[in-house]
Design an enzyme around this catalytic site. Structure first.
Site, PDB file in Angstrom:
ATOM      1  N   ASP A  46      69.331  97.162 134.422  1.00 51.21           N
ATOM      2  CA  ASP A  46      70.466  96.960 135.559  1.00 51.21           C
ATOM      3  C   ASP A  46      69.836  96.514 136.995  1.00 51.21           C
ATOM      4  OD1 ASP A  46      73.688  97.562 136.338  1.00 51.21           O
ATOM      5  OD2 ASP A  46      72.174  97.996 138.134  1.00 51.21           O
ATOM      6  N   TYR A  51      68.867  92.991 144.775  1.00 47.58           N
ATOM      7  CA  TYR A  51      67.703  93.701 144.661  1.00 47.58           C
ATOM      8  C   TYR A  51      66.378  92.839 144.911  1.00 47.58           C
ATOM      9  CZ  TYR A  51      70.918  97.065 142.495  1.00 47.58           C
ATOM     10  OH  TYR A  51      71.839  98.094 142.210  1.00 47.58           O
ATOM     11  N   HIS A 109      79.475  93.303 143.055  1.00 53.22           N
ATOM     12  CA  HIS A 109      78.640  94.229 143.405  1.00 53.22           C
ATOM     13  C   HIS A 109      79.509  95.179 144.123  1.00 53.22           C
ATOM     14  CE1 HIS A 109      74.002  95.535 144.386  1.00 53.22           C
ATOM     15  NE2 HIS A 109      74.863  96.750 143.961  1.00 53.22           N
ATOM     16  N   LEU A 191      71.425 110.648 140.080  1.00 49.58           N
ATOM     17  CA  LEU A 191      70.691 111.975 140.281  1.00 49.58           C
ATOM     18  C   LEU A 191      70.880 111.860 141.752  1.00 49.58           C
ATOM     19  CD1 LEU A 191      67.358 111.242 138.248  1.00 49.58           C
ATOM     20  CD2 LEU A 191      69.359 112.681 137.828  1.00 49.58           C
ATOM     21  N   LYS A 231      66.964 105.412 137.798  1.00 49.69           N
ATOM     22  CA  LYS A 231      65.756 104.709 138.131  1.00 49.69           C
ATOM     23  C   LYS A 231      64.337 105.375 138.383  1.00 49.69           C
ATOM     24  CE  LYS A 231      63.343 103.176 142.404  1.00 49.69           C
ATOM     25  NZ  LYS A 231      63.581 103.372 143.838  1.00 49.69           N
ATOM     26  N   VAL A 233      59.900 104.282 138.325  1.00 46.99           N
ATOM     27  CA  VAL A 233      58.815 103.516 138.146  1.00 46.99           C
ATOM     28  C   VAL A 233      57.508 103.902 137.413  1.00 46.99           C
ATOM     29  CG1 VAL A 233      59.313 102.129 140.045  1.00 46.99           C
ATOM     30  CG2 VAL A 233      57.658 103.874 140.321  1.00 46.99           C
ATOM     31  N   ARG A 237      58.355 109.657 133.659  1.00 46.09           N
ATOM     32  CA  ARG A 237      59.812 109.986 134.070  1.00 46.09           C
ATOM     33  C   ARG A 237      60.566 108.998 133.380  1.00 46.09           C
ATOM     34  NH1 ARG A 237      60.297 111.446 140.075  1.00 46.09           N
ATOM     35  NH2 ARG A 237      59.511 113.361 139.043  1.00 46.09           N
ATOM     36  N   ASN A 241      63.646 110.495 131.189  1.00 47.87           N
ATOM     37  CA  ASN A 241      65.128 110.151 131.370  1.00 47.87           C
ATOM     38  C   ASN A 241      65.854 109.791 130.102  1.00 47.87           C
ATOM     39  OD1 ASN A 241      64.566 110.921 134.198  1.00 47.87           O
ATOM     40  ND2 ASN A 241      64.544 108.570 134.820  1.00 47.87           N
TER      41      ASN A 241
END
Length: 274
Positions: A46, A51, A109, A191, A231, A233, A237, A241
């Protein structure tokens, strides 16, 4: 191998229930992050024009070993491009940056209601769906009253309404409205921008199931039937997730999470953002 289940959309297509959000991931880092996620079993990414990482997202998809048709790609038109013709131009720009022939989901958006152009913007999305360049269309940050107008003045019911949603803001009214009209609810900031990571209630539930607090919250989203796009990086993680489909929250867990509801947003109210 795709690890997330898929949910049917009202247009006959389907969407992976858990995907990768890339908000605030720099364009230069997005390619590696997307490639790592796809290698880990994600099949849903997404992004958005805002962004400024659509190019990197597209590069990550191209570099991966996953076929394009197996990756569900969402992007969004920003508030400064509302209007029929301007939205079509914005879409062309996004598609060019992504390096794709089509997107799987194109969203408005924000409604930006003071501009009063979201109906015309959505009509452009309808045209994009008709020509196959946006396979599904929808909205983001729409309250029920925005949706009411859209349903009255356009032809296609949105497939998705992506909204801020987490234990402190469960959005029961909007989720119920979406469900009554066949619109999937998708959660951004699932989160609560990290607030869920260090919470004693969620930590205790996680300890009970051998999971982290973040995994507990993502499982909560899944059990609500939401689409959810955490999200990260960090490769570890990113993998963690996605590891939320091997346990279930019980009634006591769900009651404890429900008690966290405070109505607090981490972002703006949709009626207040132009």
């Amino acid at each position: 191998m795709e690890l997330s289940p898929r949910l049917p959309l009202n247009d006959g297509l389907s969407i992976p229930q858990l995907g990768l959000g890339v908000y605030k991931i720099a364009d230069a880092l997005a390619a590696d992050t997307v490639q790592v996620a796809l290698d880990a079993g994600y099949r849903h990414v997404d992004t958005a024009a805002l962004y400024a990482n659509e190019r990197g997202v597209g590069q990550g998809i191209a570099r991966s070993s996953v076929a394009r048709e197996d990756v569900f790609v969402t992007t969004k038109v920003w508030n400064d491009r509302h209007g029929y013709d301007e939205t079509l131009r914005a879409f062309d720009e996004s598609l060019g940056k992504l390096g794709l022939d089509y997107v799987d989901l194109y969203l408005i958006h924000w409604p930006a209601p003071r501009q009063d152009r979201y109906v015309d913007t959505y009509r452009a999305l309808e045209a994009l769906r008709a020509d196959g360049r946006a396979r599904s269309i929808g909205v983001s940050n729409f309250h029920p009253h925005h949706l009411e107008r859209l349903l009255a003045e356009t032809s296609i019911v949105p497939a998705v309404n992506q909204i801020e949603l987490h234990p402190w803001l469960p959005q029961a009214e909007t989720r119920a409205y979406n469900a009554a009209h066949g619109i999937r609810t998708e959660s951004w900031s699932p989160l609560a921008r990290g607030r869920a990571i260090d919470n004693p209630v969620l930590d205790a539930i996680g300890a009970k199931h051998g999971k982290s607090a973040a995994q507990v919250v993502l499982r909560w989203h899944v059990q609500l039937g939401n689409i959810v796009i955490p999200k990260s990086v960090t490769p570890a993680r990113i993998g963690a997730n996605l590891d939320v489909f091997d346990f279930a929250l019980d009634d006591d867990d769900l009651a404890a999470i429900a008690a966290l509801d405070s109505g607090e947003r981490t972002g703006k109210d949709p009626d207040d953002l132009d």
